[in-house]
Enzyme design. Structure first.
Site: not given
Ligand code: CTP
Length: 155
Positions: A69, A71
């Protein structure tokens, strides 16, 4: 249902529970993510899921799946899944290694719901034929991407 109850009483209790619309089986939720630099937003999501469902299965994307993807995580898969597994809200941590796995997982684990943070709202509605699809509020002000930017800018 306790195995210590006499059979007749167990049957009566079961009938009562069914009549009252109560669920007799534990409810299962499944959720997906990378969980890089495991943070409070991840913990809050797991806690919110466990407030609604009895059993939480968390699928952690592998490094190979993420590479496909485009990433790349700071923390390798083996460590990310171990940290997720160590969280007390998580009952089972599994690998997500390919497209189409969500459908298989939902059936395999008998998931009542597939739950994601609200930044994914609508994205997984195609799974609604298999189970409930629920989007819970995202924790404001924290993300793996923000943490990476913060660490990089701190030098
Ligand atoms: N999530 C959440 N609150 C946050 C960050 C993430 O509820 N502040 C949730 C996302 O909505 C998802 C899960 O945690 O359902 C996993 O998210 P992930 O993509 O691993 O984390 P992110 O912090 O959102 O990473 P990135 O910045 O790379 O998108």
């Amino acid at each position: 249902m306790s195995a210590r109850l006499p059979t007749a009483a167990a049957a009566e209790l079961r009938a009562h529970a069914v009549a009252a619309g109560l669920k007799l089986e534990p409810t299962v939720a499944i959720t997906y993510g990378t969980y890089d630099l495991f943070h409070i937003g991840h913990v809050n999501l797991f806690r919110r899921i466990k407030a609604r469902y009895d059993i939480l299965v968390v699928a952690v994307s592998t490094d190979e799946f993420n590479a496909g993807k485009g990433k790349r995580s700071a923390v390798p898969f083996a460590d990310r899944i171990e940290m997720v597994r160590a969280c007390r809200h998580v009952d089972l941590a599994i690998a997500e290694s390919g497209w189409g796995q969500k459908e298989t997982d939902i059936v395999r684990y008998g998931a009542d719901a597939m739950v994601m943070g609200s930044d994914w709202t609508g994205h997984f509605d195609g799974l609604k034929s298999l189970c409930d699809v629920v989007y819970l509020p995202r924790t404001e002000g924290v993300s793996s991407s923000d943490l990476k930017r913060h660490i990089q800018s701190a030098g």
